[in-house]
Scaffold this active site. Structure first.
Site, PDB file in Angstrom:
ATOM      1  N   HIS A 176      -0.927  -2.430  -4.377  1.00 19.77           N
ATOM      2  CA  HIS A 176      -0.423  -3.418  -5.698  1.00 19.77           C
ATOM      3  C   HIS A 176      -0.231  -2.391  -7.040  1.00 19.77           C
ATOM      4  O   HIS A 176      -0.427  -3.001  -7.887  1.00 19.77           O
ATOM      5  CB  HIS A 176      -0.966  -4.859  -5.603  1.00 19.77           C
ATOM      6  CG  HIS A 176      -0.940  -5.433  -4.372  1.00 19.77           C
ATOM      7  ND1 HIS A 176       0.113  -5.542  -3.626  1.00 19.77           N
ATOM      8  CD2 HIS A 176      -1.545  -6.316  -3.968  1.00 19.77           C
ATOM      9  CE1 HIS A 176       0.240  -6.308  -2.493  1.00 19.77           C
ATOM     10  NE2 HIS A 176      -1.038  -6.994  -2.745  1.00 19.77           N
TER      11      HIS A 176
ATOM     12  N   ASP B  79      -1.087 -10.063   8.168  1.00 19.43           N
ATOM     13  CA  ASP B  79      -1.178  -9.356   6.965  1.00 19.43           C
ATOM     14  C   ASP B  79      -0.114  -8.040   7.072  1.00 19.43           C
ATOM     15  O   ASP B  79      -0.714  -6.721   7.054  1.00 19.43           O
ATOM     16  CB  ASP B  79      -2.425  -8.977   6.365  1.00 19.43           C
ATOM     17  CG  ASP B  79      -2.618  -8.250   5.172  1.00 19.43           C
ATOM     18  OD1 ASP B  79      -1.596  -8.263   4.327  1.00 19.43           O
ATOM     19  OD2 ASP B  79      -3.724  -7.980   4.420  1.00 19.43           O
TER      20      ASP B  79
ATOM     21  N   GLU C   7       5.673 -12.389   0.330  1.00 11.19           N
ATOM     22  CA  GLU C   7       5.934 -11.354  -0.485  1.00 11.19           C
ATOM     23  C   GLU C   7       7.186 -10.307  -0.185  1.00 11.19           C
ATOM     24  O   GLU C   7       7.015  -9.593   0.581  1.00 11.19           O
ATOM     25  CB  GLU C   7       4.733 -10.257  -0.805  1.00 11.19           C
ATOM     26  CG  GLU C   7       3.526 -10.885  -1.078  1.00 11.19           C
ATOM     27  CD  GLU C   7       2.111 -10.215  -0.764  1.00 11.19           C
ATOM     28  OE1 GLU C   7       2.035  -8.896  -1.223  1.00 11.19           O
ATOM     29  OE2 GLU C   7       1.526 -10.817   0.112  1.00 11.19           O
TER      30      GLU C   7
ATOM     31  N   ARG D 176       0.775  -1.376   0.048  1.00 11.89           N
ATOM     32  CA  ARG D 176      -0.011  -0.024   0.161  1.00 11.89           C
ATOM     33  C   ARG D 176       1.098   1.303   0.038  1.00 11.89           C
ATOM     34  O   ARG D 176       2.004   1.272   0.588  1.00 11.89           O
ATOM     35  CB  ARG D 176      -0.894  -0.061   1.153  1.00 11.89           C
ATOM     36  CG  ARG D 176      -2.030  -1.141   1.180  1.00 11.89           C
ATOM     37  CD  ARG D 176      -2.751  -1.170   2.157  1.00 11.89           C
ATOM     38  NE  ARG D 176      -3.832  -1.973   2.220  1.00 11.89           N
ATOM     39  CZ  ARG D 176      -3.663  -3.481   2.209  1.00 11.89           C
ATOM     40  NH1 ARG D 176      -2.555  -3.858   2.494  1.00 11.89           N
ATOM     41  NH2 ARG D 176      -4.740  -4.363   2.071  1.00 11.89           N
TER      42      ARG D 176
ATOM     43  N   HIS E 287       3.170 -12.543  -5.947  1.00 12.43           N
ATOM     44  CA  HIS E 287       2.126 -12.581  -4.990  1.00 12.43           C
ATOM     45  C   HIS E 287       1.778 -14.054  -5.109  1.00 12.43           C
ATOM     46  O   HIS E 287       0.422 -14.450  -5.050  1.00 12.43           O
ATOM     47  CB  HIS E 287       1.102 -11.547  -5.285  1.00 12.43           C
ATOM     48  CG  HIS E 287       0.038 -11.194  -4.181  1.00 12.43           C
ATOM     49  ND1 HIS E 287      -0.576 -12.065  -3.343  1.00 12.43           N
ATOM     50  CD2 HIS E 287      -0.124 -10.101  -3.702  1.00 12.43           C
ATOM     51  CE1 HIS E 287      -1.395 -11.583  -2.446  1.00 12.43           C
ATOM     52  NE2 HIS E 287      -1.029 -10.375  -2.636  1.00 12.43           N
TER      53      HIS E 287
HETATM   54  C1  BGC Z   1      -2.041  -7.641   1.139  1.00 13.32           C
HETATM   55  C2  BGC Z   1      -3.558  -7.690   1.630  1.00 13.32           C
HETATM   56  C3  BGC Z   1      -4.309  -8.161   0.342  1.00 13.32           C
HETATM   57  C4  BGC Z   1      -3.623  -8.899  -0.461  1.00 13.32           C
HETATM   58  C5  BGC Z   1      -4.629  -9.059  -1.978  1.00 13.32           C
HETATM   59  C6  BGC Z   1      -1.550  -8.594   0.286  1.00 13.32           C
HETATM   60  O1  BGC Z   1      -0.228  -8.192  -0.207  1.00 13.32           O
HETATM   61  O2  BGC Z   1      -1.325  -6.949   2.053  1.00 13.32           O
HETATM   62  O3  BGC Z   1      -4.094  -6.844   2.305  1.00 13.32           O
HETATM   63  O4  BGC Z   1      -5.734  -8.250   0.659  1.00 13.32           O
HETATM   64  O5  BGC Z   1      -2.586  -8.642  -0.912  1.00 13.32           O
HETATM   65  O6  BGC Z   1      -4.605 -10.423  -2.233  1.00 13.32           O
END
Ligand code: BGC
Length: 376
Positions: free
Chosen positions: A134, A276, A341, A109, A204
């Site tokens: 992203h 997360d 990630e 973010r 991802h």
């Molecule tokens: C984020 C999550 C998000 C996800 C999406 C992650 O990298 O931190 O908050 O919902 O990606 O699939």
């Protein structure tokens, strides 16, 4: 040897597959390609299969540069697909889970969908409440990448135009996927720009070492090589603090089951609906260091993550809800996969104290991450 492996790889693929010549001798890798679908605008999407001589097989599609499948042996040599994904392009076009995708220009973010760089304010499209996630709604995961076979693997390239999703500068991006004979999937990212900009690339992939679609990952044991993490606010934007994990459910310095503390009463777990968060990796002298090790007790499969990056977003698939039917029609329920990630910290463009994500003309962005599979 390559000729032979090439033929095997070709035989394993359905009609329409084409074996590529000149596969990498160094890594005894065979590369083959077949069509995977067509974009609404008519662009063709291909699937590349990278296969080593130990039974490890990685499929990558040119849409989003996404890892579509990873087949890895368990402790008895039984191979399973340990990456969540879809059997066809439609699945990728109609979900927002980023399964296996390359993420850019900015992984995770950016708060309030904007940042200031060299005195100039840039506004980005918001796609996660008021924030940009992203790289925005049309991030690199939504593009068809150009593919070419290179020694040992597959090279994907993308040109992101000046102003793409609000980011300054034309960004030339190159990602190389390699599979080695040590059952390592190596991802090498490079980028250059013609104007000052910010970059934070990652992958991802969602892993389930018991096999994608084989229940949740709560029994997986995770070790994270990190004494601190970056706590977040309710919008999952880092507060700027680097908080010690000691004495919190975020302490994975010793291998611990994902499910052991995930539902504890804890403000940070509550904000993430589980894990997360970005962990601040212990880097020592820098360079390539071990970030994580995950062990799945039934299959014995082990995933080690090594990276040049300073951070790791450990996400436990908290937003999966069973509504998605993935490969082979299997359901991906809540916490049915985990992501590792590797990255710079979220919201770094607005956090001067975090390691910088700025890239200037003349500089080359270069990071490497290795996902190493084994079993015990
Ligand atoms: C984020 C999550 C998000 C996800 C999406 C992650 O990298 O931190 O908050 O919902 O990606 O699939």
């Amino acid at each position: 040897m390559n000729r032979f492996l090439g033929a095997v790889g070709l035989a394993a693929l359905s009609t329409g597959a084409v074996a590529l010549s000149g596969s990498a001798d160094a890594a005894s890798l065979s590369v083959s390609v077949k069509p995977f679908g067509t974009m609404p605008d008519g662009q063709a999407v291909q699937l590349y299969r990278l296969e080593n001589s130990n039974g490890m097989e990685v499929d990558v599609i040119t849409y989003g540069g996404a890892i579509q499948s990873i087949k890895a042996p368990d402790k008895d040599g039984r191979v399973a697909d340990v990456a969540l994904g879809f059997d066809n392009l439609d699945g990728y076009l109609h979900t927002d889970t980023y399964f296996g995708a390359l993420i850019g220009r900015y992984g995770n973010r950016i708060g309030h969908a904007g940042f200031t760089l060299e005195g100039k304010a840039y506004k980005l499209p918001a796609n996660d409440a008021a924030n940009t996630l992203h790289g925005g709604p049309q991030g690199f995961d939504k593009h068809v990448w150009k593919a070419a076979e290179v020694p040992g693997g597959l090279e994907l390239t993308l040109v992101s135009k000046d102003g793409d999703e609000g980011f300054p500068g034309t960004l030339n991006v190159k990602v190389v996927y390699t599979v080695t004979d040590k059952n390592e999937l190596k991802i090498d990212y490079t980028a250059t720009t013609d104007k000052p900009t910010v970059v934070n690339l990652t992958n991802h992939s969602y892993f389930n070492l018991a096999g994608a679609g084989e229940g949740d990952v709560l029994q997986h044991q995770v070790m994270l090589n990190a004494d601190r993490f970056t706590p977040v606010d309710s919008g999952l934007i880092p507060t700027g603090e680097l908080k010690p994990v000691k004495g919190t459910p975020f302490d994975f310095t010793k291998a611990t089951a994902i499910g052991a503390r995930i539902d504890q009463k804890d403000e940070q777990l509550n904000f993430g609906k589980g894990y997360d968060h970005n962990w601040v990796l212990n880097k020592g002298n820098g360079g390539m260091t071990k970030a994580a090790e995950v062990y799945e007790p039934n299959s014995g499969r082990v995933l080690e993550v090594l990276t040049t990056e300073p951070g790791l977003q450990f996400y436990t698939g908290n937003f999966l809800d069973g509504s998605i039917h993935g490969k082979g029609g299997k359901t991906y329920g809540r916490r049915g996969g985990f992501c590792m990630e590797t990255q710079h910290y979220p919201d770094s463009p607005n956090k001067p104290s975090f390691p910088s994500t700025e890239l200037k003309p003349g500089q080359t962005y270069h990071t490497t991450t290795v996902y190493r599979f084994s079993a015990r």
